[in-house]
Design a protein around this motif. Structure first.
Motif, PDB file in Angstrom:
ATOM      1  N   TYR A 170       0.812  -1.216   0.000  1.00 40.39           N
ATOM      2  CA  TYR A 170       0.000   0.000   0.000  1.00 40.39           C
ATOM      3  C   TYR A 170       0.847   1.268   0.000  1.00 40.39           C
ATOM      4  O   TYR A 170       0.509   2.246  -0.672  1.00 40.39           O
ATOM      5  CB  TYR A 170      -0.924   0.025   1.224  1.00 40.39           C
ATOM      6  CG  TYR A 170      -2.232  -0.693   1.037  1.00 40.39           C
ATOM      7  CD1 TYR A 170      -3.401  -0.009   0.719  1.00 40.39           C
ATOM      8  CD2 TYR A 170      -2.316  -2.076   1.187  1.00 40.39           C
ATOM      9  CE1 TYR A 170      -4.610  -0.663   0.562  1.00 40.39           C
ATOM     10  CE2 TYR A 170      -3.519  -2.746   1.027  1.00 40.39           C
ATOM     11  CZ  TYR A 170      -4.663  -2.035   0.720  1.00 40.39           C
ATOM     12  OH  TYR A 170      -5.855  -2.694   0.556  1.00 40.39           O
ATOM     13  N   GLY A 171       1.930   1.259   0.752  1.00 40.42           N
ATOM     14  CA  GLY A 171       2.658   2.500   0.982  1.00 40.42           C
ATOM     15  C   GLY A 171       3.598   2.928  -0.122  1.00 40.42           C
ATOM     16  O   GLY A 171       3.822   4.128  -0.314  1.00 40.42           O
ATOM     17  N   THR A 172       4.152   1.985  -0.871  1.00 40.31           N
ATOM     18  CA  THR A 172       5.141   2.337  -1.893  1.00 40.31           C
ATOM     19  C   THR A 172       4.526   3.250  -2.950  1.00 40.31           C
ATOM     20  O   THR A 172       3.553   2.889  -3.609  1.00 40.31           O
ATOM     21  CB  THR A 172       5.705   1.078  -2.569  1.00 40.31           C
ATOM     22  OG1 THR A 172       6.306   0.233  -1.591  1.00 40.31           O
ATOM     23  CG2 THR A 172       6.737   1.453  -3.618  1.00 40.31           C
ATOM     24  N   GLY A 173       5.090   4.430  -3.082  1.00 40.19           N
ATOM     25  CA  GLY A 173       4.657   5.359  -4.116  1.00 40.19           C
ATOM     26  C   GLY A 173       3.371   6.092  -3.841  1.00 40.19           C
ATOM     27  O   GLY A 173       2.908   6.862  -4.686  1.00 40.19           O
ATOM     28  N   ALA A 174       2.765   5.872  -2.668  1.00 41.73           N
ATOM     29  CA  ALA A 174       1.502   6.536  -2.332  1.00 41.73           C
ATOM     30  C   ALA A 174       1.762   7.742  -1.438  1.00 41.73           C
ATOM     31  O   ALA A 174       2.633   7.705  -0.565  1.00 41.73           O
ATOM     32  CB  ALA A 174       0.561   5.562  -1.634  1.00 41.73           C
ATOM     33  N   ASP A 175       1.003   8.799  -1.649  1.00 49.49           N
ATOM     34  CA  ASP A 175       1.078   9.973  -0.791  1.00 49.49           C
ATOM     35  C   ASP A 175       0.517   9.599   0.576  1.00 49.49           C
ATOM     36  O   ASP A 175      -0.679   9.294   0.698  1.00 49.49           O
ATOM     37  CB  ASP A 175       0.261  11.112  -1.402  1.00 49.49           C
ATOM     38  CG  ASP A 175       0.349  12.404  -0.614  1.00 49.49           C
ATOM     39  OD1 ASP A 175       0.730  12.366   0.583  1.00 49.49           O
ATOM     40  OD2 ASP A 175       0.011  13.463  -1.176  1.00 49.49           O
ATOM     41  N   PRO A 176       1.350   9.591   1.627  1.00 48.06           N
ATOM     42  CA  PRO A 176       0.857   9.152   2.942  1.00 48.06           C
ATOM     43  C   PRO A 176      -0.259  10.027   3.486  1.00 48.06           C
ATOM     44  O   PRO A 176      -1.059   9.567   4.316  1.00 48.06           O
ATOM     45  CB  PRO A 176       2.111   9.211   3.824  1.00 48.06           C
ATOM     46  CG  PRO A 176       3.031  10.168   3.129  1.00 48.06           C
ATOM     47  CD  PRO A 176       2.759   9.996   1.677  1.00 48.06           C
ATOM     48  N   LEU A 229      -8.588   0.180 -21.633  1.00 46.79           N
ATOM     49  CA  LEU A 229      -7.967   1.289 -20.910  1.00 46.79           C
ATOM     50  C   LEU A 229      -7.045   0.709 -19.856  1.00 46.79           C
ATOM     51  O   LEU A 229      -7.485  -0.060 -18.992  1.00 46.79           O
ATOM     52  CB  LEU A 229      -9.037   2.155 -20.244  1.00 46.79           C
ATOM     53  CG  LEU A 229      -8.552   3.158 -19.183  1.00 46.79           C
ATOM     54  CD1 LEU A 229      -7.701   4.253 -19.813  1.00 46.79           C
ATOM     55  CD2 LEU A 229      -9.732   3.754 -18.421  1.00 46.79           C
ATOM     56  N   ALA A 230      -5.771   1.033 -19.912  1.00 44.66           N
ATOM     57  CA  ALA A 230      -4.825   0.671 -18.853  1.00 44.66           C
ATOM     58  C   ALA A 230      -4.547   1.927 -18.038  1.00 44.66           C
ATOM     59  O   ALA A 230      -3.969   2.890 -18.558  1.00 44.66           O
ATOM     60  CB  ALA A 230      -3.541   0.103 -19.435  1.00 44.66           C
ATOM     61  N   VAL A 231      -4.994   1.925 -16.800  1.00 50.98           N
ATOM     62  CA  VAL A 231      -4.757   3.056 -15.903  1.00 50.98           C
ATOM     63  C   VAL A 231      -3.929   2.514 -14.744  1.00 50.98           C
ATOM     64  O   VAL A 231      -4.349   1.615 -14.022  1.00 50.98           O
ATOM     65  CB  VAL A 231      -6.087   3.710 -15.458  1.00 50.98           C
ATOM     66  CG1 VAL A 231      -7.037   2.718 -14.830  1.00 50.98           C
ATOM     67  CG2 VAL A 231      -5.831   4.887 -14.536  1.00 50.98           C
ATOM     68  N   TRP A 232      -2.759   3.045 -14.575  1.00 50.68           N
ATOM     69  CA  TRP A 232      -1.701   2.389 -13.798  1.00 50.68           C
ATOM     70  C   TRP A 232      -1.092   3.342 -12.780  1.00 50.68           C
ATOM     71  O   TRP A 232      -0.751   4.487 -13.114  1.00 50.68           O
ATOM     72  CB  TRP A 232      -0.604   1.958 -14.761  1.00 50.68           C
ATOM     73  CG  TRP A 232       0.037   0.624 -14.557  1.00 50.68           C
ATOM     74  CD1 TRP A 232       1.167   0.365 -13.869  1.00 50.68           C
ATOM     75  CD2 TRP A 232      -0.400  -0.633 -15.096  1.00 50.68           C
ATOM     76  NE1 TRP A 232       1.478  -0.980 -13.958  1.00 50.68           N
ATOM     77  CE2 TRP A 232       0.521  -1.607 -14.698  1.00 50.68           C
ATOM     78  CE3 TRP A 232      -1.503  -1.021 -15.878  1.00 50.68           C
ATOM     79  CZ2 TRP A 232       0.406  -2.950 -15.050  1.00 50.68           C
ATOM     80  CZ3 TRP A 232      -1.629  -2.347 -16.228  1.00 50.68           C
ATOM     81  CH2 TRP A 232      -0.691  -3.306 -15.822  1.00 50.68           C
ATOM     82  N   GLY A 233      -0.912   2.867 -11.574  1.00 48.48           N
ATOM     83  CA  GLY A 233      -0.080   3.590 -10.623  1.00 48.48           C
ATOM     84  C   GLY A 233       1.378   3.424 -11.024  1.00 48.48           C
ATOM     85  O   GLY A 233       1.901   2.295 -10.980  1.00 48.48           O
ATOM     86  N   ARG A 234       2.026   4.485 -11.441  1.00 46.70           N
ATOM     87  CA  ARG A 234       3.366   4.373 -12.015  1.00 46.70           C
ATOM     88  C   ARG A 234       4.411   3.923 -10.988  1.00 46.70           C
ATOM     89  O   ARG A 234       5.495   3.471 -11.364  1.00 46.70           O
ATOM     90  CB  ARG A 234       3.786   5.701 -12.652  1.00 46.70           C
ATOM     91  CG  ARG A 234       4.022   6.820 -11.684  1.00 46.70           C
ATOM     92  CD  ARG A 234       4.717   8.019 -12.347  1.00 46.70           C
ATOM     93  NE  ARG A 234       3.855   8.726 -13.282  1.00 46.70           N
ATOM     94  CZ  ARG A 234       4.104   8.795 -14.595  1.00 46.70           C
ATOM     95  NH1 ARG A 234       5.153   8.194 -15.115  1.00 46.70           N
ATOM     96  NH2 ARG A 234       3.296   9.480 -15.379  1.00 46.70           N
ATOM     97  N   HIS A 235       4.109   4.046  -9.675  1.00 50.77           N
ATOM     98  CA  HIS A 235       5.078   3.676  -8.645  1.00 50.77           C
ATOM     99  C   HIS A 235       4.812   2.290  -8.070  1.00 50.77           C
ATOM    100  O   HIS A 235       5.361   1.954  -7.007  1.00 50.77           O
ATOM    101  CB  HIS A 235       5.057   4.711  -7.526  1.00 50.77           C
ATOM    102  CG  HIS A 235       5.236   6.121  -8.004  1.00 50.77           C
ATOM    103  ND1 HIS A 235       6.357   6.531  -8.689  1.00 50.77           N
ATOM    104  CD2 HIS A 235       4.411   7.206  -7.912  1.00 50.77           C
ATOM    105  CE1 HIS A 235       6.227   7.817  -8.996  1.00 50.77           C
ATOM    106  NE2 HIS A 235       5.064   8.243  -8.542  1.00 50.77           N
ATOM    107  N   ASP A 260       0.222   9.250 -10.676  1.00 51.66           N
ATOM    108  CA  ASP A 260       1.247   9.439  -9.648  1.00 51.66           C
ATOM    109  C   ASP A 260       0.792   8.719  -8.382  1.00 51.66           C
ATOM    110  O   ASP A 260       0.487   9.325  -7.362  1.00 51.66           O
ATOM    111  CB  ASP A 260       1.458  10.933  -9.389  1.00 51.66           C
ATOM    112  CG  ASP A 260       2.659  11.195  -8.497  1.00 51.66           C
ATOM    113  OD1 ASP A 260       3.539  10.311  -8.412  1.00 51.66           O
ATOM    114  OD2 ASP A 260       2.704  12.278  -7.879  1.00 51.66           O
ATOM    115  N   ALA A 261       0.743   7.394  -8.476  1.00 54.74           N
ATOM    116  CA  ALA A 261       0.170   6.561  -7.420  1.00 54.74           C
ATOM    117  C   ALA A 261       0.942   5.254  -7.341  1.00 54.74           C
ATOM    118  O   ALA A 261       1.787   4.954  -8.191  1.00 54.74           O
ATOM    119  CB  ALA A 261      -1.306   6.282  -7.704  1.00 54.74           C
TER     120      ALA A 261
END
Length: 292
Positions: A170-176, A229-235, A260-261
């Motif tokens: 959950y935490g990697t690349g996510a705005d805390p 549609l591919a919608v992807w969290g890039r992180h 940016d997720a």
């Protein structure tokens, strides 16, 4: 728009699901991933329920779905797909948009290759179908696939630990500041149930069957050309953006959007995903306005 909750019996599995939207609206079948359940769609469903019928089941071994214990039920991706196929039949879902995420991707794509006529479009949110999508974090799992020894099984167990779920998945690349604890703490609680870890380790071993099916999934894309549609969290630390871009190799018209997720992009970017889905489906399946 109220969300409704219920169960449907499918053989020896009692499938829990959440649903919202008008019964005559276009259907979106939402398939969750590991280690979560349909609660991952709790923010997305209200954003789309004015124009779509959204149906989100819990897979066997996850969430509130009730399935037989290990030893009497094979926890494999084929069996998960069988249960969801039966679930769609029980709800008379004969045409739907497929939303696939993580483990939901190989489950949903099994449904697609079995019944391509039922798929009106696909939304892949960090749902992998290409080798390019794998990061270098898959080492212990890949070793277990090659040599399913007891020691290699134990080497995969840290993937199920609370800190891994909370901080890595959950935490990697996510705005805390945007990441609610509700999702990961519920997943951690589910993982603490009796036999939950062993079921997940069985599925980790069987994940190799998904990789073996990638050529069949890709052949389906080329033959049937579903709008995608591919919608992807890039992180995402597990599934790289290259996995999103790879869809265009077989579906040149696929729409690719990187957010940016992290892996669980809906936890922080549900509104952005909903906006992208609305625009995509307006183009892919026509007008989706319904009276409610």
């Amino acid at each position: 728009m109220k969300i409704r909750y219920g169960f449907r019996q499918v053989g020896d599995v009692e499938v829990f699901y959440r649903e919202a939207g008008s019964s005559d609206a276009p259907v979106i079948l939402l398939l969750h991933g590991f280690p979560t359940a349909s609660h991952m769609f709790r923010d997305l469903i209200p954003l789309l329920a004015d124009r779509f019928r959204l149906v989100a089941p819990d897979l066997p071994g996850f969430g509130q779905t009730k399935a037989p214990p290990r030893g009497t039920f094979d926890y494999t991706f084929d069996r998960l797909a069988d249960a969801i196929e039966g679930f769609t039949a029980a709800l008379s879902l004969d045409r739907y948009v497929l939303y696939i995420f993580d483990y939901g991707a190989p489950v949903g794509l099994r449904l697609a290759i079995r019944h391509p006529e039922r798929i009106s479009a696909i939304v892949s949110q960090n749902g992998n179908a290409y080798l390019e999508g794998f990061s270098d974090e898959w080492g212990p799992w890949e070793t277990y696939w090659r040599e399913p020894s007891a020691a290699n099984r134990e080497a995969c167990r840290p993937s199920l630990a609370p800190d891994t779920i909370r901080n890595w998945q959950y935490g990697t690349g996510a705005d805390p500041n945007l990441l609610s604890p509700d999702g990961y703490e519920l997943d951690i609680a589910y993982m603490g149930r009796p036999d939950a870890e062993e079921i997940q380790l069985d599925l980790i071993l069987d994940y190799r069957s998904n990789v073996a099916l990638y050529p069949a999934f890709q052949s389906y894309f080329r033959e049937h050309r579903p709008p995608l549609l591919a919608v992807w969290g890039r992180h995402d630390p597990a599934f790289l953006p290259a996995g999103a871009a790879a869809y265009q190799r077989d579906l040149p018209d696929a729409k690719i959007h990187l957010l940016d997720a992290g892996h669980f992009a809906l936890e922080t970017h549900a509104e952005e995903v909903a906006t992208l889905i609305r625009a995509f489906l307006d183009s892919a399946i026509g007008s989706t306005t319904v009276k409610i």
